[in-house]
Design a protein around this motif. Structure first.
Motif, PDB file in Angstrom:
ATOM      1  N   VAL A   1       0.844  -1.301  -0.463  1.00 46.60           N
ATOM      2  CA  VAL A   1       0.334   0.183  -0.425  1.00 46.60           C
ATOM      3  C   VAL A   1       1.147   1.589  -0.086  1.00 46.60           C
ATOM      4  O   VAL A   1       1.970   1.169   0.842  1.00 46.60           O
ATOM      5  N   GLU A   2       0.405   2.462  -0.932  1.00 46.79           N
ATOM      6  CA  GLU A   2       1.082   3.431  -0.970  1.00 46.79           C
ATOM      7  C   GLU A   2       0.113   4.407  -0.969  1.00 46.79           C
ATOM      8  O   GLU A   2      -0.546   4.477  -2.173  1.00 46.79           O
ATOM      9  N   PHE A   3       0.803   5.798  -0.659  1.00 44.91           N
ATOM     10  CA  PHE A   3      -0.240   6.591  -0.952  1.00 44.91           C
ATOM     11  C   PHE A   3       0.301   7.074  -1.833  1.00 44.91           C
ATOM     12  O   PHE A   3       1.699   7.436  -2.089  1.00 44.91           O
ATOM     13  N   ALA A   4      -0.315   8.155  -2.992  1.00 47.47           N
ATOM     14  CA  ALA A   4       0.031   8.272  -4.370  1.00 47.47           C
ATOM     15  C   ALA A   4       0.006   9.937  -4.048  1.00 47.47           C
ATOM     16  O   ALA A   4       1.033  10.376  -3.734  1.00 47.47           O
TER      17      ALA A   4
ATOM     18  N   ARG B   1      -0.379   4.347   6.695  1.00 46.29           N
ATOM     19  CA  ARG B   1      -0.609   3.632   4.933  1.00 46.29           C
ATOM     20  C   ARG B   1      -1.307   2.255   5.036  1.00 46.29           C
ATOM     21  O   ARG B   1      -2.028   1.786   4.758  1.00 46.29           O
ATOM     22  N   GLN B   2      -0.657   1.246   6.064  1.00 47.38           N
ATOM     23  CA  GLN B   2      -0.552   0.482   6.638  1.00 47.38           C
ATOM     24  C   GLN B   2      -2.041  -0.427   6.820  1.00 47.38           C
ATOM     25  O   GLN B   2      -2.462  -1.571   7.081  1.00 47.38           O
ATOM     26  N   TYR B   3      -2.826   1.308   7.452  1.00 53.68           N
ATOM     27  CA  TYR B   3      -4.527   0.815   8.390  1.00 53.68           C
ATOM     28  C   TYR B   3      -5.160   1.090   6.902  1.00 53.68           C
ATOM     29  O   TYR B   3      -6.360   0.791   7.965  1.00 53.68           O
ATOM     30  N   LEU B   4      -4.813   1.663   5.585  1.00 57.43           N
ATOM     31  CA  LEU B   4      -5.966   2.286   5.133  1.00 57.43           C
ATOM     32  C   LEU B   4      -6.917   0.632   4.338  1.00 57.43           C
ATOM     33  O   LEU B   4      -8.016   0.574   4.156  1.00 57.43           O
ATOM     34  N   ALA B   5      -6.243  -0.513   4.054  1.00 53.24           N
ATOM     35  CA  ALA B   5      -6.962  -1.462   3.569  1.00 53.24           C
ATOM     36  C   ALA B   5      -6.525  -2.977   4.046  1.00 53.24           C
ATOM     37  O   ALA B   5      -5.167  -2.923   4.786  1.00 53.24           O
ATOM     38  N   THR B   6      -7.213  -4.142   4.467  1.00 51.52           N
ATOM     39  CA  THR B   6      -7.223  -5.651   4.801  1.00 51.52           C
ATOM     40  C   THR B   6      -7.695  -6.210   2.863  1.00 51.52           C
ATOM     41  O   THR B   6      -8.195  -6.081   2.241  1.00 51.52           O
TER      42      THR B   6
ATOM     43  N   TYR C   1      -9.684   6.119   3.225  1.00 50.34           N
ATOM     44  CA  TYR C   1      -9.859   7.032   2.246  1.00 50.34           C
ATOM     45  C   TYR C   1      -8.962   7.622   1.745  1.00 50.34           C
ATOM     46  O   TYR C   1      -8.527   8.626   2.640  1.00 50.34           O
ATOM     47  N   ALA C   2      -7.862   7.542   1.356  1.00 48.63           N
ATOM     48  CA  ALA C   2      -6.768   8.237   0.698  1.00 48.63           C
ATOM     49  C   ALA C   2      -6.378   7.517  -0.915  1.00 48.63           C
ATOM     50  O   ALA C   2      -6.142   6.731  -0.821  1.00 48.63           O
ATOM     51  N   SER C   3      -5.728   8.432  -1.905  1.00 48.76           N
ATOM     52  CA  SER C   3      -5.239   8.546  -3.007  1.00 48.76           C
ATOM     53  C   SER C   3      -4.567   7.564  -2.763  1.00 48.76           C
ATOM     54  O   SER C   3      -3.711   7.398  -2.364  1.00 48.76           O
ATOM     55  N   ALA C   4      -4.293   6.140  -3.595  1.00 50.81           N
ATOM     56  CA  ALA C   4      -3.236   4.976  -2.890  1.00 50.81           C
ATOM     57  C   ALA C   4      -3.160   4.107  -4.165  1.00 50.81           C
ATOM     58  O   ALA C   4      -4.028   4.064  -4.832  1.00 50.81           O
ATOM     59  N   THR C   5      -2.180   3.236  -4.370  1.00 50.71           N
ATOM     60  CA  THR C   5      -1.975   2.355  -4.888  1.00 50.71           C
ATOM     61  C   THR C   5      -1.727   0.604  -4.119  1.00 50.71           C
ATOM     62  O   THR C   5      -0.779   1.083  -3.096  1.00 50.71           O
TER      63      THR C   5
ATOM     64  N   MET D   1      -4.788  -1.853  -8.391  1.00 46.01           N
ATOM     65  CA  MET D   1      -5.591  -0.813  -8.068  1.00 46.01           C
ATOM     66  C   MET D   1      -5.334   0.336  -7.437  1.00 46.01           C
ATOM     67  O   MET D   1      -4.490   0.195  -6.985  1.00 46.01           O
ATOM     68  N   SER D   2      -5.836   1.176  -8.030  1.00 46.51           N
ATOM     69  CA  SER D   2      -6.060   3.193  -7.656  1.00 46.51           C
ATOM     70  C   SER D   2      -6.945   3.862  -7.233  1.00 46.51           C
ATOM     71  O   SER D   2      -8.182   3.750  -8.094  1.00 46.51           O
ATOM     72  N   VAL D   3      -6.417   3.998  -6.138  1.00 47.53           N
ATOM     73  CA  VAL D   3      -8.190   4.775  -5.134  1.00 47.53           C
ATOM     74  C   VAL D   3      -6.918   6.143  -5.880  1.00 47.53           C
ATOM     75  O   VAL D   3      -6.466   6.777  -5.305  1.00 47.53           O
ATOM     76  N   ARG D   4      -8.424   6.775  -6.091  1.00 46.91           N
ATOM     77  CA  ARG D   4      -8.042   8.622  -6.392  1.00 46.91           C
ATOM     78  C   ARG D   4      -8.948   9.118  -5.222  1.00 46.91           C
ATOM     79  O   ARG D   4     -10.398   9.279  -5.720  1.00 46.91           O
ATOM     80  N   THR D   5      -9.235   9.813  -5.094  1.00 48.57           N
ATOM     81  CA  THR D   5      -9.408  11.250  -3.393  1.00 48.57           C
ATOM     82  C   THR D   5      -9.494  12.325  -3.130  1.00 48.57           C
ATOM     83  O   THR D   5      -8.342  12.385  -3.736  1.00 48.57           O
ATOM     84  N   ASP D   6     -10.455  13.301  -3.247  1.00 45.39           N
ATOM     85  CA  ASP D   6     -10.036  14.694  -2.544  1.00 45.39           C
ATOM     86  C   ASP D   6     -10.464  14.063  -0.852  1.00 45.39           C
ATOM     87  O   ASP D   6     -10.727  15.553  -0.727  1.00 45.39           O
ATOM     88  N   TYR D   7     -10.917  12.999  -0.211  1.00 43.75           N
ATOM     89  CA  TYR D   7     -10.741  13.159   0.504  1.00 43.75           C
ATOM     90  C   TYR D   7     -10.355  13.528   1.959  1.00 43.75           C
ATOM     91  O   TYR D   7      -8.543  13.380   1.917  1.00 43.75           O
ATOM     92  N   PRO D   8     -10.708  14.075   3.120  1.00 43.60           N
ATOM     93  CA  PRO D   8     -11.975  14.009   3.557  1.00 43.60           C
ATOM     94  C   PRO D   8     -12.835  15.522   3.130  1.00 43.60           C
ATOM     95  O   PRO D   8     -13.832  15.979   3.366  1.00 43.60           O
TER      96      PRO D   8
END
Ligand SMILES: [Zn+2]
Length: 619
Positions: free
Chosen positions: A24-27, A413-418, A429-433, A445-452
């Motif tokens: 998991v890496e932030f974009a 970043r390790q807490y974003l997904a499982t 939710y954060a822009s990340a791969t 997968m690539s996550v794209r967002t302007d969250y929060p």
């Protein structure tokens, strides 16, 4: 090599599995910015402070250097015996960062610090600069207040990070010898002992996970079971509840005493429970957790309202102005909720992580990354500001919080997904791969967002096996209306269940868009929180907002403002504070006249001039 911050063994009883750090890496965006500031500014600043305050030199003294031990006295005049732990927390943060990307300067600094730690360790494995330099060198004489196990706990956590992130076992060799020194005296055949400040329990479980040596898990279990039986002397100062020695971890139905200690203890209890398949122990922690969220948690996710003993108060004892809400307690709450999320898979824990990260942890560090808050009140009176500088500080005499922030932000970043056998779960939710190795095959997968700031989250499937798998997206508890758009079209999301899940065959190029509506929410407190009864708070998405003096109408002090229910709040961009930040213009009355006040995210307060501030606004 498995490499994540909490890594249950393959046989552990957990519903979800963490990703390795490298998967998991932030974009870019909100969290990528915070992670970068942590790496580039906060961690180097931490090293400077460890040098300037003498904390690093204390370990050099233990290694044989000559000089004066430096450790400021606390409020009752005792010299602080636990400052070694700040060095270890800093090393843990550096381990995660170097695992993410090389940095020659940071690596050289860490080499120097590791060499100091290695030199400070006695030939018998014992390591504590305070006992070795200030004390008489006899270990484990004061388990109540001495923090010897606590310091070794942080050494172990640093060693685990370096092993998992870098395959570098220099710290692990030191940590194993220190743990063996404890085990020799306090193992199954030894004397019963628990530390006044928990932490060693979760560290020992992780040490077993890394080394495969079951003795450490058994020692952690023993320490957990011994607790709650009045073993610790010195309880006359704050009572046995202060260090959770009043009731066993299985029997206690509510959190009590020093907040960080309770939360670290429960982290260890979850770790032991999942490794041993001990459902009763896990259930006991879950009971306490739900009671804590219901009765002893601030809107910000902050915990521990009492200053005197840094403790949880009575149920609903949550004064905004006198809130203690130590930054470390929020960090510990994230650590506990993460363990419970892995164990149970229940999204309520991911909700708590989100609320606490944005509103409980982040306020503890300035936006530039080099000033810190130890306590996080939800109100600061204007007159108190006039009485002197009460802002963030570059460091603290008792500096537990700053390096704790560093290690959490370096591993966040390790807490974003499982993942589990059926697919991938996105929790934060954060822009990340994200790269996942599912049973069905590799997924990218690539996550794209302007969250929060905005509620749209796009998930682009870049690589997928032919077999079907499930993509799960958390629908936050605060969300009342959302839609999901995927290969099958757009549908409304049924909120209130915590997750929307799509199990199907995917193709590279598929895009899933979750759109969470982010209206301003006017939140009323539980009527039993008498300190803020009759007030409202402003929230939007995962963020709690506050009004600072600078946002109040001219001439008005924020204490004089009242909420005006006749008018609606308005969302306004605040690029003057930070890039895409959204502020809220809130309707207030002042001397019976209608005015507006500028609310900003609570985490962003006190970044300019020190000012009055409040989260709860009287109606
Ligand atoms: Zn702290």
């Amino acid at each position: 090599m498995s490499s994540t911050v909490v890594q249950p063994s393959p046989a552990a009883r957990t519903k979800l599995r963490p990703f390795d750090a490298g998967q998991v890496e932030f974009a870019d965006g909100f969290w990528a910015d915070r992670a970068r500031i942590n790496r580039e500014r906060t961690i180097p600043h931490g090293l400077d402070q460890l040098r300037q305050t003498g904390t690093l030199d204390n370990l050099r003294l233990a290694a044989g250097a000559t000089g004066q031990y430096r450790a400021a006295a606390d409020s009752v005049g005792a010299t602080l015996p636990f400052l070694d732990s700040d060095v270890y927390k800093w090393l843990e943060a550096v381990g995660w960062e170097l695992g993410r990307a090389a940095d020659r300067e940071l690596a050289a600094a860490a080499d120097e610090v590791i060499a100091v730690v290695a030199a400070a360790q006695r030939p018998d494995g014992y390591l504590n600069s305070y006992v070795q330099v200030v004390g008489d060198g006899v270990p484990y004489q004061d388990l109540s207040w001495g923090h010897e196990f606590y310091c070794i706990a942080h050494l172990i956590q640093a060693a685990v990070a370096w092993h998992r992130a870098l395959g570098d076992d220099r710290l692990l060799a030191i940590a194993v010898r220190a743990a063996d020194h404890i085990a020799a005296e306090f193992g199954p055949a030894g004397r019963p002992g628990v530390d006044g400040h928990p932490g060693i329990e979760m560290a020992l479980v992780e040490l077993t996970r890394v080394t495969g040596d079951q003795r450490y898990l058994m020692l952690a279990t023993r320490m957990l079971e011994l607790r709650g039986h009045g073993l610790l002397p010195g309880a006359e100062r704050f009572g046995a509840t202060y260090w959770q020695d009043h009731r066993s971890v299985r029997e206690a139905t509510s959190v009590a005493g020093h907040a960080v200690r309770q939360l670290y203890l429960d982290c260890g209890a979850v770790d032991v429970a999942v490794e041993l398949g001990d459902d009763d122990l896990l259930a006991a922690v879950q009971r306490r957790w739900h009671d804590m969220i219901r009765t002893r948690t601030y809107l910000t996710g902050g915990m521990g309202s009492r200053h005197r003993d840094e403790a949880f108060g009575d149920p609903y004892e949550l004064p905004p102005d006198r809130a203690y809400a130590e930054t470390c307690a929020a960090i510990a709450a994230v650590m506990l909720a993460w363990r419970l999320l892995l164990a149970t898979g229940e999204p309520v824990y991911a909700d708590a992580i989100e609320r606490t990260m944005f509103n409980g942890v982040l306020p503890g560090i300035s936006m530039a990354g080099m000033r810190f808050f130890y306590t996080n009140p939800l109100q600061r009176r204007t007159h108190r500001v006039h009485n002197g500088n009460d802002g963030r500080r570059p460091w603290y005499r008792c500096a537990c919080c700053p390096p704790n922030l560093m290690r959490l932000l370096s591993s966040w970043r390790q807490y974003l997904a499982t993942h589990d056998d059926t697919g991938v779960q996105l929790h934060q939710y954060a822009s990340a791969t994200i790269h996942a190795d599912l049973a069905a095959g590799p997924v990218r997968m690539s996550v794209r967002t302007d969250y929060p700031w905005h509620g749209q989250v796009s998930v682009h499937i870049l690589q997928t096996p032919d077999q079907p798998w499930a993509l799960s997206l958390r629908v936050p508890g605060w969300c009342r209306s959302a839609t999901i758009t995927g290969p099958d079209g757009t549908e409304p999301v049924v909120t209130g269940f915590g997750t929307v899940r799509r199990h199907r065959p995917w193709r590279a190029g598929d895009v899933v868009v979750l759109t969470l509506d982010l209206p301003v929410r006017i939140t009323e407190p539980d009527s039993r929180v008498d300190a803020v009864r009759g007030c409202v708070a402003v929230e939007r998405g995962p963020l709690v907002y506050c009004i600072e003096s600078s946002g109040a109408p001219p001439q008005a002090e924020i204490e004089e403002l009242a909420w005006d229910p006749e008018r609606q709040p308005i969302v306004v961009p605040r690029p003057d504070i930070a890039g895409s930040m959204m502020g809220i213009t809130v309707p207030v009355t002042y001397r019976r006249q209608q005015h507006s006040a500028a609310a900003i995210p609570y985490f962003a307060w006190a970044n300019g001039r020190v000012a009055g501030m409040r989260v709860w606004i009287p109606r």
